[in-house]
Scaffold this motif. Sequence first.
Motif, PDB file in Angstrom:
ATOM      1  N   ALA A  69      48.824  63.288   0.407  1.00  0.00           N
ATOM      2  CA  ALA A  69      49.373  64.559  -0.063  1.00  0.00           C
ATOM      3  C   ALA A  69      49.604  65.448   1.150  1.00  0.00           C
ATOM      4  O   ALA A  69      48.883  65.347   2.151  1.00  0.00           O
ATOM      5  N   PHE A  70      50.622  66.297   1.081  1.00  0.00           N
ATOM      6  CA  PHE A  70      50.872  67.211   2.191  1.00  0.00           C
ATOM      7  C   PHE A  70      51.226  68.593   1.660  1.00  0.00           C
ATOM      8  O   PHE A  70      51.651  68.757   0.508  1.00  0.00           O
ATOM      9  N   ILE A  71      51.047  69.566   2.533  1.00  0.00           N
ATOM     10  CA  ILE A  71      51.547  70.918   2.312  1.00  0.00           C
ATOM     11  C   ILE A  71      52.080  71.374   3.663  1.00  0.00           C
ATOM     12  O   ILE A  71      51.479  71.091   4.701  1.00  0.00           O
ATOM     13  N   ARG A 118      56.306  74.023   1.032  1.00  0.00           N
ATOM     14  CA  ARG A 118      56.510  72.805   0.263  1.00  0.00           C
ATOM     15  C   ARG A 118      55.201  72.019   0.185  1.00  0.00           C
ATOM     16  O   ARG A 118      54.352  72.127   1.054  1.00  0.00           O
ATOM     17  N   ALA A 119      55.101  71.210  -0.852  1.00  0.00           N
ATOM     18  CA  ALA A 119      53.971  70.298  -1.003  1.00  0.00           C
ATOM     19  C   ALA A 119      54.503  68.998  -1.570  1.00  0.00           C
ATOM     20  O   ALA A 119      55.593  68.957  -2.143  1.00  0.00           O
ATOM     21  N   GLY A 120      53.731  67.941  -1.421  1.00  0.00           N
ATOM     22  CA  GLY A 120      54.174  66.665  -1.948  1.00  0.00           C
ATOM     23  C   GLY A 120      53.041  65.670  -2.074  1.00  0.00           C
ATOM     24  O   GLY A 120      51.987  65.830  -1.460  1.00  0.00           O
ATOM     25  N   GLU A 139      55.882  55.243  11.704  1.00  0.00           N
ATOM     26  CA  GLU A 139      55.252  55.835  10.534  1.00  0.00           C
ATOM     27  C   GLU A 139      56.306  56.055   9.457  1.00  0.00           C
ATOM     28  O   GLU A 139      57.441  56.434   9.756  1.00  0.00           O
ATOM     29  N   LEU A 140      55.931  55.806   8.202  1.00  0.00           N
ATOM     30  CA  LEU A 140      56.809  56.064   7.063  1.00  0.00           C
ATOM     31  C   LEU A 140      56.026  56.827   6.001  1.00  0.00           C
ATOM     32  O   LEU A 140      54.821  56.626   5.847  1.00  0.00           O
ATOM     33  N   GLY A 141      56.719  57.684   5.279  1.00  0.00           N
ATOM     34  CA  GLY A 141      56.121  58.377   4.147  1.00  0.00           C
ATOM     35  C   GLY A 141      57.154  58.507   3.045  1.00  0.00           C
ATOM     36  O   GLY A 141      58.325  58.800   3.312  1.00  0.00           O
ATOM     37  N   LEU A 142      56.742  58.256   1.815  1.00  0.00           N
ATOM     38  CA  LEU A 142      57.622  58.410   0.659  1.00  0.00           C
ATOM     39  C   LEU A 142      56.895  59.315  -0.326  1.00  0.00           C
ATOM     40  O   LEU A 142      55.791  58.987  -0.762  1.00  0.00           O
ATOM     41  N   TYR A 143      57.509  60.462  -0.651  1.00  0.00           N
ATOM     42  CA  TYR A 143      56.823  61.494  -1.413  1.00  0.00           C
ATOM     43  C   TYR A 143      57.701  62.056  -2.523  1.00  0.00           C
ATOM     44  O   TYR A 143      58.924  62.036  -2.420  1.00  0.00           O
ATOM     45  N   TYR A 144      57.052  62.590  -3.537  1.00  0.00           N
ATOM     46  CA  TYR A 144      57.670  63.549  -4.438  1.00  0.00           C
ATOM     47  C   TYR A 144      57.354  64.907  -3.841  1.00  0.00           C
ATOM     48  O   TYR A 144      56.194  65.242  -3.640  1.00  0.00           O
ATOM     49  N   GLN A 145      58.381  65.686  -3.547  1.00  0.00           N
ATOM     50  CA  GLN A 145      58.194  66.991  -2.921  1.00  0.00           C
ATOM     51  C   GLN A 145      58.417  68.090  -3.940  1.00  0.00           C
ATOM     52  O   GLN A 145      59.368  68.062  -4.707  1.00  0.00           O
ATOM     53  N   PHE A 146      57.547  69.081  -3.915  1.00  0.00           N
ATOM     54  CA  PHE A 146      57.634  70.240  -4.788  1.00  0.00           C
ATOM     55  C   PHE A 146      57.771  71.481  -3.923  1.00  0.00           C
ATOM     56  O   PHE A 146      57.321  71.513  -2.796  1.00  0.00           O
TER      57      PHE A 146
END
Length: 176
Positions: free
Chosen positions: A94-96, A74-76, A61-68
């Motif tokens: 999207a994740f939190i 955190r969220a992204g 599995e791969l994920g590429l995010y902008y994280q805030f």
Amino acid sequence: MKRCYALLGVLLVFSMPLFAQVRLDMGIEIPRGVGAISGNEVLSDPEVNQVFNEYILPVPELGLYYQFGGNALRAGVGLRMYTFILASIFWPNAFIEADVGPLTLQAQLGGGLFGLYALGKTEFNSGKVLLPDLSLWYRWGKSFRLGGGAIGLLFPESTAMGFLYYIGGKFSILFK
């Protein structure tokens, strides 16, 4: 109108790095069972789940995010991908996540647009399919995690939801 959406998208992509950090998640998930939820019933086939108990079927599995966000919450937004060596499927996600001591509780939601990359050919499809994911991870250091969770397959017009539960490990690398 399409040009306005395209311009808004370009502005959003270029303004995100001002307020966010880039995050790369790389890991392996090992399915342990499948089932479905329909109404108040949880449906599962013991013979199918026995296959997951007898054989280890790792899925990269791969994920590429902008994280805030800060340290504990955190969220992204970005892309998530599962690869099956010869073919890969990816979608917006999207994740939190929240840290409680050495544990990280993570909720993800993705779907709506799907890409398939197989043997040099790329296809895109859209559909009313959502992929919710809820997982709990134990962190070792800043980037390595071990844990497990469940990912669902939700069709908004349906009353049933399929799910797959897994264990795994991953690295979450933050580029500042």
